[in-house]
Design a protein around this motif. Structure first.
Motif, PDB file in Angstrom:
ATOM      1  N   ARG A   1       0.847  -1.196   0.000  1.00 41.19           N
ATOM      2  CA  ARG A   1       0.000   0.000   0.000  1.00 41.19           C
ATOM      3  C   ARG A   1       0.881   1.244   0.000  1.00 41.19           C
ATOM      4  N   ASP A   2       0.262   2.405  -0.235  1.00 41.24           N
ATOM      5  CA  ASP A   2       1.028   3.657  -0.272  1.00 41.24           C
ATOM      6  C   ASP A   2       1.711   3.935   1.057  1.00 41.24           C
ATOM      7  N   ASP A   3       1.022   3.673   2.180  1.00 41.53           N
ATOM      8  CA  ASP A   3       1.643   3.949   3.476  1.00 41.53           C
ATOM      9  C   ASP A   3       2.820   3.003   3.736  1.00 41.53           C
ATOM     10  N   GLU A   4       2.747   1.793   3.188  1.00 36.11           N
ATOM     11  CA  GLU A   4       3.858   0.858   3.342  1.00 36.11           C
ATOM     12  C   GLU A   4       5.047   1.292   2.485  1.00 36.11           C
TER      13      GLU A   4
ATOM     14  N   GLU B   1      11.117   6.057   4.032  1.00 36.78           N
ATOM     15  CA  GLU B   1      11.590   6.733   5.241  1.00 36.78           C
ATOM     16  C   GLU B   1      12.768   5.996   5.880  1.00 36.78           C
ATOM     17  N   ALA B   2      12.816   4.673   5.705  1.00 37.26           N
ATOM     18  CA  ALA B   2      13.902   3.885   6.298  1.00 37.26           C
ATOM     19  C   ALA B   2      15.200   4.024   5.517  1.00 37.26           C
TER      20      ALA B   2
ATOM     21  N   ILE C   1      13.721  -4.739   6.207  1.00 38.74           N
ATOM     22  CA  ILE C   1      12.610  -5.668   6.478  1.00 38.74           C
ATOM     23  C   ILE C   1      12.317  -5.721   7.969  1.00 38.74           C
ATOM     24  N   ARG C   2      13.375  -5.837   8.784  1.00 38.75           N
ATOM     25  CA  ARG C   2      13.170  -5.898  10.246  1.00 38.75           C
ATOM     26  C   ARG C   2      12.598  -4.589  10.773  1.00 38.75           C
ATOM     27  N   HIS C   3      13.117  -3.466  10.274  1.00 41.91           N
ATOM     28  CA  HIS C   3      12.689  -2.156  10.779  1.00 41.91           C
ATOM     29  C   HIS C   3      11.225  -1.865  10.440  1.00 41.91           C
ATOM     30  N   THR C   4      10.817  -2.197   9.227  1.00 46.12           N
ATOM     31  CA  THR C   4       9.447  -1.873   8.807  1.00 46.12           C
ATOM     32  C   THR C   4       8.435  -2.927   9.237  1.00 46.12           C
ATOM     33  N   GLY C   5       8.897  -4.161   9.488  1.00 45.97           N
ATOM     34  CA  GLY C   5       7.991  -5.246   9.849  1.00 45.97           C
ATOM     35  C   GLY C   5       7.158  -5.745   8.681  1.00 45.97           C
TER      36      GLY C   5
ATOM     37  N   ALA D   1       8.728  -9.828   0.454  1.00 51.70           N
ATOM     38  CA  ALA D   1       8.280  -9.615  -0.923  1.00 51.70           C
ATOM     39  C   ALA D   1       7.774  -8.192  -1.133  1.00 51.70           C
ATOM     40  N   GLN D   2       7.146  -7.611  -0.107  1.00 55.47           N
ATOM     41  CA  GLN D   2       6.664  -6.230  -0.236  1.00 55.47           C
ATOM     42  C   GLN D   2       7.838  -5.261  -0.290  1.00 55.47           C
ATOM     43  N   VAL D   3       8.848  -5.509   0.547  1.00 57.45           N
ATOM     44  CA  VAL D   3      10.029  -4.641   0.547  1.00 57.45           C
ATOM     45  C   VAL D   3      10.750  -4.730  -0.796  1.00 57.45           C
TER      46      VAL D   3
END
Length: 375
Positions: A316-319, A325-326, A338-342, A346-348
């Protein structure tokens, strides 16, 4: 994308692979992710505009047309060359072990790829002793069944190719296969191809090499060999870039010592201080490479497992915002993102692919990425 030795591409597939890899902002990593995500280069080409805009591109880059790709394929044919895809049987086996190998290589010749290989690189302004050492090493390694890889530059590279002409040598170009550099080595290129060796490039036909293209060539030189020997190199030189890349790929790095009074020996002597294998004769290289001979897959990094983009819904846009931001100007490990965003890996990977296609990130060694900021 199939990275094993599989069937050859159809003419239509090869055309689409060429169009995709020639598209601006599509490099080996994004090419792999695109084909894995959409199942084919043809579908990926159709999705590129949407992905670029999702990544924040201000405009969609121009995708090469079918006619343009056909012109390049015809140029290869006229030059006696061919485009070989990574899944095909005649793609160099050892090159498949590097991170993000080129999806397509332009190759003239190629039987020499069946041999284990060692790279020899060094100074363009080489001394006579350095030239003699490179030529002798190349000849003796060739006599022992090794192909010799180098970058067709003046000095040490030229000597290495000349020393191994009779046994098999591989020349890697920074420009197109039809644009050898320097011009005085055009004849050497012809000799290499005519005598059972190979000339290789990942750049388009007609491409005049620029300064920024030589590190890319150096990556191929290192990736095509089990080990890399530096014969004369200044402390700041392309040969040291090749040595660093070879080390990052898990290749063995060798160096020939030189006089501390000769600036051309500063880089090689520095490599020895940092743990490179000392070389005074071909036997030093042969002894170290012997355990790797016949098993190229053990000399480099294993191919990365491609992400399964079908495992989760599109981000999604917020993801997307959380991932951007990371990121920052400092290269960051993808696993850390991946760890920081949770988020699901595959999304990352999907967001990084979009950002890559939009020209907003830079990829670094070890799978790290950094955010590019507009000038």
């Amino acid at each position: 994308m199939n990275d094993g030795a599989g069937p050859r591409l159809s003419d239509r597939q090869r055309l689409n692979w060429l169009r995709l890899i020639r598209t601006p902002n599509v490099g080996p990593a994004s090419f792999r992710d695109l084909v894995n995500r959409f199942g084919s280069a043809e579908t990926a080409l159709q999705m590129l505009p949407e992905l670029m805009l999702s990544g924040g591109a201000s405009r969609v880059v121009r995708i090469p047309s079918v006619d343009e790709a056909e012109v390049e394929l015809e140029a290869a044919r006229k030059a006696g060359a061919r485009f070989v895809a990574i899944g095909e049987p005649d793609y160099p086996a050892v090159l498949k072990t590097i991170p993000h190998p080129p999806p397509l290589l332009a190759i003239r010749g190629g039987g020499v790829f069946a041999l284990p290989s060692v790279a020899i690189v060094g100074a363009r302004n080489a001394s006579l002793a350095g030239v003699r050492m490179a030529r002798t090493l190349a000849a003796e390694l060739g006599d022992e069944g090794y192909a010799v890889v180098s970058g067709l530059a003046r000095g040490i590279d030229t000597a290495a190719h000349q020393g191994s002409l009779a046994t098999g040598t591989i020349g890697v170009l920074a420009g197109g296969l039809d644009r050898p550099y320097p011009p005085e080595n055009i004849g050497l290129c012809e000799e290499i191809a005519d005598r059972g060796g190979a000339i290789v490039s990942e750049m388009p036909f007609g491409w005049q090499p620029r300064a920024q293209d030589f590190p890319r060539r150096n990556r191929l030189v290192a990736g095509l060999a089990l080990g890399l020997v530096v014969v004369e190199a200044a402390k700041r030189s392309g040969s040291l870039i090749s040595a660093r890349l070879a080390g990052e790929m898990g290749r063995l790095v060798f160096a020939v010592p030189g006089s501390p009074l000769d600036p051309r020996a500063g880089g090689a002597n520095g490599l020895l201080k940092d743990g490179a294998i000392l070389v005074t004769e071909a036997a030093d290289v042969l002894t170290a490479l012997s355990p790797l001979k016949g098993n190229p897959g053990t000399s480099g990094n294993a191919l990365e497992e491609p992400p399964d983009f079908s495992a989760v819904p599109p981000p999604r846009d917020d993801e997307r915002d959380r991932i951007v931001e990371a990121l920052g100007p400092v290269p960051t490990d993808v696993d850390a993102i991946i760890r920081h965003t949770g988020l699901h890996p595959a999304q990352v990977f999907m967001v990084l692919l979009e950002l890559d296609l939009a020209g907003r990130i830079e990829r670094h060694a070890g799978g790290r990425v950094s955010l590019l900021f507009p000038d």
